[in-house]
Every structure is written in structure tokens, then in C-alpha cells.
Design a protein around this motif. Structure first.
Motif, PDB file in Angstrom:
ATOM      1  N   LYS A  51       0.692  -1.280   0.014  1.00 16.41           N
ATOM      2  CA  LYS A  51       0.042   0.060  -0.096  1.00 16.41           C
ATOM      3  C   LYS A  51       1.026   1.028   0.110  1.00 16.41           C
ATOM      4  O   LYS A  51       0.766   2.122  -0.744  1.00 16.41           O
ATOM      5  N   GLU A  53      -2.109   1.367  -3.552  1.00 14.35           N
ATOM      6  CA  GLU A  53      -3.314   0.480  -3.983  1.00 14.35           C
ATOM      7  C   GLU A  53      -3.172  -0.956  -2.876  1.00 14.35           C
ATOM      8  O   GLU A  53      -2.249  -1.320  -2.441  1.00 14.35           O
ATOM      9  N   ASN A  54      -4.431  -1.037  -2.674  1.00 15.14           N
ATOM     10  CA  ASN A  54      -4.473  -2.473  -1.682  1.00 15.14           C
ATOM     11  C   ASN A  54      -4.019  -3.630  -2.449  1.00 15.14           C
ATOM     12  O   ASN A  54      -4.450  -3.667  -3.833  1.00 15.14           O
ATOM     13  N   SER A  56      -5.218  -6.702  -2.335  1.00 15.26           N
ATOM     14  CA  SER A  56      -6.314  -7.514  -2.844  1.00 15.26           C
ATOM     15  C   SER A  56      -6.845  -6.827  -4.250  1.00 15.26           C
ATOM     16  O   SER A  56      -7.302  -7.422  -5.069  1.00 15.26           O
ATOM     17  N   ASP A  57      -6.875  -5.466  -4.083  1.00 15.19           N
ATOM     18  CA  ASP A  57      -7.303  -4.815  -5.238  1.00 15.19           C
ATOM     19  C   ASP A  57      -6.540  -4.877  -6.574  1.00 15.19           C
ATOM     20  O   ASP A  57      -6.966  -5.025  -7.364  1.00 15.19           O
ATOM     21  N   TYR A  58      -5.240  -5.016  -6.246  1.00 12.34           N
ATOM     22  CA  TYR A  58      -4.074  -5.317  -7.355  1.00 12.34           C
ATOM     23  C   TYR A  58      -4.419  -6.543  -8.064  1.00 12.34           C
ATOM     24  O   TYR A  58      -4.386  -6.624  -9.410  1.00 12.34           O
ATOM     25  N   GLU A  83      -6.999  -8.382  -7.970  1.00 14.71           N
ATOM     26  CA  GLU A  83      -8.304  -8.338  -8.971  1.00 14.71           C
ATOM     27  C   GLU A  83      -7.956  -7.583 -10.006  1.00 14.71           C
ATOM     28  O   GLU A  83      -8.595  -8.044 -11.346  1.00 14.71           O
ATOM     29  N   ARG A  84      -7.346  -6.485 -10.092  1.00 13.83           N
ATOM     30  CA  ARG A  84      -6.961  -5.640 -11.381  1.00 13.83           C
ATOM     31  C   ARG A  84      -6.241  -6.570 -12.340  1.00 13.83           C
ATOM     32  O   ARG A  84      -6.443  -6.514 -13.627  1.00 13.83           O
ATOM     33  N   ALA A  98     -16.912  -8.798 -10.051  1.00 14.08           N
ATOM     34  CA  ALA A  98     -15.801  -8.615 -10.046  1.00 14.08           C
ATOM     35  C   ALA A  98     -15.437  -7.667 -11.347  1.00 14.08           C
ATOM     36  O   ALA A  98     -15.011  -6.499 -11.302  1.00 14.08           O
ATOM     37  N   ARG A 118     -17.452  -4.537 -11.381  1.00 17.13           N
ATOM     38  CA  ARG A 118     -16.913  -3.664 -10.140  1.00 17.13           C
ATOM     39  C   ARG A 118     -15.628  -2.686 -10.782  1.00 17.13           C
ATOM     40  O   ARG A 118     -15.691  -1.639 -10.475  1.00 17.13           O
ATOM     41  N   VAL A 119     -14.927  -3.579 -11.650  1.00 14.52           N
ATOM     42  CA  VAL A 119     -13.282  -2.916 -12.255  1.00 14.52           C
ATOM     43  C   VAL A 119     -14.169  -2.146 -13.575  1.00 14.52           C
ATOM     44  O   VAL A 119     -13.385  -0.966 -13.609  1.00 14.52           O
TER      45      VAL A 119
END
Length: 771
Positions: free
Chosen positions: A706, A711-712, A714-716, A718-719, A754, A757-758
Motif C-alpha cells: 500500500k 493500492e491495496n 487485494s485490489d491489485y 483483482e485488477r 468482479a 466492479r472494475v
């Protein structure tokens, strides 16, 4: 065999027999269910066909309802209403109004597959509007979309001029113009509706929707593909709507002869089963013919699969039974052996292994509870050690301080206050047990009295006859709060003497404003106590009271150690605060002689030279520059110049430490990103799995990632997965379910959520937009 069996431990044999019994039970039940599965397969195939046929029926009727809803929506469309109801304007073509209406219709063709081709005839202008263009003469539209077997005059009379109410013309061929020189023949049914909806004589407009046969038939095509059968749909008058897998003559015969019974299953010629469903809504009948051989083929497959599966499960089950029997019995056997090595059993027959373990595990639990109680009793000792470390300045970062304080259950919310040292007078010589006991009682009374005054006070014994304490304050301003605290401490010394005849002396340091400064304040409290003992005072003595008598420079070893440790940790603000404090103590609060000032600067230079030791690795260029910076400091410089040079050295060293740390952390973040990019397809890729690979805690890698990327973690992850999925949606023909599994999602549902959401849209819409 008996000899081989006896070689295994009793526990292993018990496990193995249990697993074999459990294995045989489903085998017996499986054989019994196999006998019923043959007939069940046939019934299941029929039921699935009924469901598939019924599903196709529901989708077709739902789409037809949407077509009807489309006509009702057009009936209240204001733009269309003006065109069909208003008097014809001077502009006989009304290009703007008709063009605007045509543009508004273009969006309807994408809402329903059945609306891909429709027209609106407006007698007021003798014009036909479609989603793609406007025909100012109906003849032009008919030329491009002619129905076989019907002239333009017949088409105009029967289609355009007659009133219609949710009317459906059965399947007919019509010729559609693909390009200017190419026309193709396609079968379609025609849905007709006159406007207004209640028009019974001369309609003011006519809506026609041409529905391709393929659009409807595709919903039942899988029955033909799966069983090699045929499907047929007819209307209430026996007219064929569409058919698949059957000749036209045979389809006409069946359409005329089969009844309208709902959910009927009956045998017909050629060894087929006829499955039919009747629609109560529009009177249509949906029929399918399935060869019985196809049903029995599934049953034969079940027979083969069942036999192969039975043999495979027996073999694998026996192997797994051996493995699991050994795996589960071995740890218990080792545990049993360990217990038996430590515990002597009475001679004779041994007890059951589980009874033996249960009795001794009970003793272990009891001992564990005793150990837990003993650990709870150690909490006061842990708190005492924590307070001592706080007083001696052993904490250099706030993170370390918070972590250890949480273990001792001590609150460190108030970060300002004073420290002090209380001495019980009259106990210089402890030469008897009675004296030691008396001193212990006196210290207990004093601690109790101070706790009653302030529950937030942190206290610990310091030597035999002294008590060290930290007094956090919350009131503002700080100076007023400190003075109030000191006056209360003076009152306490008087109260203790008055009620218990115990004489005490208190020495206090200057106020601290951050927890890391407690060590400095306590050093001053010790100096104040030394001064009080030297002067024979029996009251509260402040550190400020000793300054006027002190001509030595102020640079205790504790302050030097704190300065070194904070710089090595890269804590620039804390290091500069300590440096400013040292200069304030020596050049603002003291009047040092020239010789004492020289000694202080030399000591400070020595401290900074310690930061350039070989064991502290730095770049050669920086080490040389730093060393030159230290040696360039001259004692003859002004105080402001000296302070500025030491400040620059502190900033340079802290920046170098942070740079090296950042470089190391950047490599760690790079390794994390590479690992994610190589393993994003693994559904079990979690922060826990990444931390195991990196050999670091989850909290550390999460905070590090972070801080460096913003960026978190978990978000990375998912991205990365969604980016890979986007490429597959663009470049491959894989289904959404296949893409979901290949990018690390356990289900297509979670993947769609997901993705939306992205990306903000669903995967299917994304693929259509890209195409």
C-alpha cells in the motif's frame, strides 16, 4: 497372510477395517441404485427433453410478449402519435419528424432478437419506417422485403390496410434485400398490430414485426443435436410455425393429426417417442420426436461407467484406506509411544489406547490451565518491565511502543506529561529483615496513595528505596497541567507524612511531549533526585531548580544512544527533536564555559562519526561525503552554524537510510507483483498465500504494498485478473465460464461481479462493445 497382518499395530488394523467397511457400504448401495438407474436414465432423458422444450416455449412466449409490449409502447409514443393523428402539414414528407421518429426506433432493434426487423406503416404520409431507413413509398419497402405468393396489392390490402390485433401470420417465405443486387429468401412469421390499439375499422398505423424462423428454432435446436430427433411448433389452426430435423410433408401430417393434450408423451412409428406441450396463452403446440435408442444409449453408458467406476473406486479406496490408516494411526501411535516413555504402566494387559491418551490429555489440559494462570500472574512483571524500558528510553519507534504496550494491556493514549523519582527517606542502611519489611510496607502504602490520586499513573520500583513514575496529563495548556501535577505531588508528600509518618523526596524532570522523550525526562528526574539528596531536601525538587547550579554540559549516554538509534531507524523528525533538545539544554538553559562548549561539540561529533562505522553499510561516495561533512565542523563556528551543520548531517544520514530501505522494499514489491502475475490464475491465490511465498507476515506485505503503490494488495490481484480476462474476451473464443476459471475465479457469478466492479460493465457487454 496372518503373519503379515500381525506385523501392523492394532490401531492401524482398526483404522483399515473401518475404512474398508465404509468403502463397501456405498458399493452395495451403488449396485442397488444401478438397477434403478437404467429406467431412471430413460425417464430422466424424457423429463429433460420436456424441460428443454418447455424452456424454449417460455423463452419464445416471453419474447413474443416483449414484442406486444413494444407495440403498446409505440402506441403511447408522442412522436408517432403526432405523425398518425395530426392533420397532414404543408410539408407532405415531413422529413424532420419522420427522420426523428426513425432515429428513435433504431434503439429498439437491440433490445430483443425478435425486433431485429420491423416496420411501421403511417397512412397519413403513406410512408414505412424501419430501424434502418425510411421508405417514402410502400412499393419500395415491398420490393426489398416481398412475401412469396403475394403481390404488392394483396400485401398492401391484407397487411397495411386491414386492422390487426396481436395477429400472427404463420410461417411464410419472404425475400429480403441484403445489398443492392443481392436478395435472399428466409422463412419468417409476421406479427401485426394496428394503431391505435382500439382501432377496429380503418387503422391510423400498422406495426409489423418479421421474426426469422432461425431465431425461434434455435431455442429447440439442442434437442435435435443431442438426440438426433426433430422439433415442431404449430399454431392453434394447425399451421406450422417452424420445424427442425423433419421433412415438410411429415411435419404437415403430424401438425394435423396430433392432439392438443398438455405434456403428452406417446410412442410413434420408427421407434420414436413424441413429446408435446400445449400453450394455454396462444394455443401453440410444441412437439419433439426423440429416438428411443438415444435414451437407451445413455443407459448403456451408465452401465459401462458404473462398472468402471466401481472397479476404480475399489482399487483407489483400498489404496487410500491403507494410506489414511497409516497416516491417521502413525501420529497417534507416536503420541502414544511418547506418553508411554514418560509414564510407567502397570504390568499386565495394556489399556485401550484411546482411554490411555484420554486420561493423560486430561492431565495436560489441567496443567495447561495452571500454566495459563501462571502467565496471567506474570502480567504485572511484564508491565513493570515495559515501564522500565520506557523510562530508560529503549523504544525508538512508535510502532514498537504500541506493539509491546498492547501485550501488557497498558494504555498509551496520552502522549505528554512528566516523569519523577520518589525516594523513601530514612532507609539508607538495610541491615535487618525488619527494616526491609518496613520499607516494603512503606513503598506499598505510597504506591496505593499515588494510585488513588491518579489511576493512570505508571509506577515501578527503582532501587531499594525509590519508586519511579510516569504521570501522563491531558489538560491544556501543558505548562499549566504540569504545574498542577507538581503541586499535587507536593501535597501527596505532605499527606503521606501526616497520615503515615513516612518522609519522602520527589525529583521530577522537564515535561515530555511524545512517548519517545520519556527517557530524557527521567534522566532529568534522576539528576533532580541526586541534587535533592546532595542538598538534603525532603520535598519536591524540579530539574529546572538544578540548572543554575550546573556548569557541566548536558549530554547523558541515554540521549546519545537515542540519537544514534533514531538516525539508524531513519526517524528524521525524532532525531531532529533530540538534536534541538540537546542544543537547547546546553546553550539556552545553561551558561557553559568555552571549554565545556568545546567538549560538548567534540562529544557530538564523535557520536556522528559512529554512524560512519564499517558495520553500517553505505555507498562509498556517500560515506566519503558524510565523513568530510563531520570533519568540516569547527568548534569556532557559531552556535547557529553548528546546529545547521549537525541538522544537515542528520537529514543526509536519515535520507540514506530511507533510500536503502526503500530500495529493499521496492525489490520486495517487485517480487510480489511478479508472483501475482505468474499465479493470478490460481483460485487459491490470497494474501496468506503471497505472505507464505515471501516469508513475511500478511500485515507487513499489505502495508508495504500500500505504501509503495498506493493500492491495496487485494485490489491489485483483482485488477491483474480482470486485465487478463479482458484480453481473453477480446482475442479468444473462450466462454465466460472458461475465462472465469482460467483467471482464478471459482465461479462465473463471482467473475461477473468482479468484472462489473472494475470495468463498470458485464463481460458479455464488454465483448460485444469490443467486437
Amino acid at each position: 497372510m496372518k503373519l503379515l497382518w500381525s506385523k501392523f499395530s492394532p490401531m492401524f488394523r482398526r483404522y483399515l477395517i473401518s475404512y474398508l467397511i465404509i468403502l463397501m457400504i456405498p458399493q452395495i448401495a451403488g449396485y442397488a441404485s444401478y438397477r434403478a438407474s437404467i429406467e431412471a436414465a430413460r425417464a430422466s432423458s424424457i423429463e429433460n427433453s420436456l424441460k428443454s422444450l418447455n424452456l424454449g416455449k417460455e423463452i419464445i412466449e416471453r419474447n413474443l410478449l416483449q414484442v406486444e409490449a413494444f407495440t403498446r409502447q409505440l402506441a403511447i409514443n408522442q412522436e408517432l402519435y403526432r405523425l398518425i393523428a395530426d392533420p397532414k402539414p404543408l410539408d407532405s414528407y415531413n422529413v424532420y419528424g419522420i427522420g426523428k421518429m426513425q432515429r428513435s426506433l433504431s434503439m429498439y432493434s437491440s433490445t430483443n432478437e425478435y425486433l431485429s426487423h420491423f416496420f411501421i406503416y403511417i397512412p397519413n404520409y403513406n410512408v414505412i419506417i424501419t430501424p434502418n431507413t425510411v421508405y417514402y413509398r410502400p412499393e419500395h419497402y415491398y420490393a426489398a422485403n416481398a412475401l412469396e405468393g403475394m403481390t404488392f396489392e394483396q400485401w398492401s390490402e391484407n397487411i397495411l390496410k386491414k386492422p390487426h390485433f396481436n395477429e400472427i401470420i404463420p410461417l411464410q417465405n419472404y425475400k429480403r434485400e441484403i445489398s443492392s443486387n443481392l436478395r435472399t429468401t428466409a422463412p419468417a412469421i409476421t406479427f401485426l398490430q394496428s394503431l391505435p390499439l382500439n382501432s377496429f375499422n380503418k387503422p391510423q398505423a400498422t406495426i409489423g414485426v418479421l421474426i426469422d424462423e432461425d431465431e425461434m428454432a434455435s431455442l429447440t435446436q439442442h434437442i435435435v443435436d443431442q438426440y438426433g430427433g426433430w422439433t415442431l411448433v404449430r399454431d392453434a389452426n394447425g399451421e406450422i410455425i417452424f420445424s427442425r430435423g423433419i421433412e415438410e410433408g411429415e411435419a404437415q401430417r403430424l401438425a394435423q393429426n396430433v392432439g392438443n393434450d398438455s405434456n403428452e408423451v406417446q410412442p410413434i412409428e420408427d421407434g420414436r417417442l413424441l413429446i408435446s406441450i400445449h400453450s394455454d396463452r396462444n394455443g401453440w403446440s410444441y412437439m419433439a420426436g426423440i429416438p428411443e435408442k438415444a435414451l437407451m444409449t445413455n443407459a448403456d453408458q451408465i452401465k459401462k461407467v458404473t462398472l468402471a467406476f466401481t472397479l476404480a473406486t475399489l482399487t483407489l479406496g483400498l489404496g487410500f484406506g491403507l494410506i489414511l490408516a497409516y497416516r491417521n494411526s502413525a501420529p497417534i501411535y507416536k503420541l502414544l509411544s511418547a506418553f508411554r516413555e514418560q509414564v510407567s504402566e502397570p504390568s499386565g494387559k495394556r489399556r485401550n489406547e484411546y482411554d490411555f491418551l484420554a486420561s493423560h490429555i486430561h492431565h495436560l489440559i489441567a496443567n495447561n490451565q495452571s500454566l495459563e494462570n501462571a502467565l496471567n500472574e506474570q502480567i504485572p512483571l511484564l508491565r513493570d518491565g515495559f515501564i522500565k524500558r520506557l523510562l530508560t528510553g529503549e523504544f525508538y519507534t512508535t510502532r514498537e511502543l504500541e506493539a509491546i504496550s498492547s501485550q501488557t494491556q497498558l494504555s498509551i493514549e496520552n502522549s505528554q506529561g512528566i516523569t519523577g523519582l520518589l525516594k523513601v527517606n530514612g532507609y539508607a542502611s538495610l541491615d535487618s529483615e525488619e527494616t526491609i519489611q518496613e520499607l516494603g510496607v512503606a513503598k506499598l502504602i505510597i504506591r496505593q496513595t499515588m494510585t488513588e490520586w491518579n489511576e493512570g499513573l505508571l509506577m515501578t520500583d527503582w532501587g531499594t528505596d525509590q519508586i519511579a513514575f510516569i504521570c501522563p496529563v491531558t489538560e491544556m495548556p501543558l505548562e499549566t497541567a504540569i504545574r498542577h501535577c507538581e503541586s499535587e505531588l507536593s501535597r501527596l508528600t505532605e499527606l503521606i507524612y501526616k497520615e503515615y509518618r513516612i518522609s519522602t523526596t520527589i525529583g521530577t524532570g522537564a515535561a515530555y511531549e511524545v512517548w519517545n522523550d520519556v527517557g530524557r525526562s527521567f534522566d532529568e528526574a534522576k539528576q533532580a533526585m541526586e541534587y535533592a539528596i546532595h542538598m538534603g531536601a525532603d520535598e519536591l525538587v524540579r530539574f529546572e531548580d538544578t540548572l543554575k547550579e550546573n556548569e557541566m554540559y548536558y549530554y547523558p549516554i541515554e540521549s546519545e544512544q537515542r540519537l544514534l538509534n533514531t538516525i539508524k531507524a531513519g526517524e528524521l523528525d525524532e532525531a531532529l527533536r533530540i538534536l534541538d533538545q540537546l542544543f537547547a539544554r546546553n546553550f539556552e538553559e545553561r551558561e557553559l564555559s568555552y571549554e565545556m562548549a568545546q567538549q560538548f561539540i567534540m562529544e557530538l561529533k564523535g557520536t556522528y562519526l559512529k554512524l560512519d562505522e564499517p558495520k553500517i553499510k553505505h555507498d562509498d561516495s556517500f560515506a566519503e561525503e558524510y565523513k568530510n561533512g563531520v570533519t568540516s565542523i569547527q568548534i569556532t563556528d557559531s552556535i547557529a552554524a553548528l546546529r545547521g551543520k549537525f541538522k544537515r548531517l542528520t537529514e543526509d544520514m536519515c535520507k540514506e537510510v530511507l533510500r536503502k530501505r526503500s530500495s529493499t522494499h521496492a525489490d520486495t514489491v517487485q517480487e510480489i507483483t511478479c508472483y501475482i502475475e505468474n499465479h493470478y490464475g490460481d483460485a487459491n491465490l490470497t494474501i496468506c498465500r503471497i505472505s507464505e511465498h515471501m516469508g513475511k507476515s500478511e500485515k507487513f506485505i499489505s502495508q508495504l504494498f500500500k505504501e509503495h503503490t498506493g493500492e491495496n494488495l487485494s485490489d491489485y490481484v483483482e485488477r491483474v485478473r480482470i486485465n487478463a480476462a479482458s484480453e481473453l474476451l477480446r482475442e479468444s473464443n473462450q466462454t465466460i465460464d472458461e475465462i472465469a476459471l482460467s483467471t482464478g475465479y471459482n465461479s462465473a457469478h463471482s467473475f461477473r461481479r468482479a468484472f462489473k466492479r472494475v470495468r463498470g460493465i458485464s463481460p458479455s457487454v464488454f465483448r460485444k462493445m469490443d467486437n
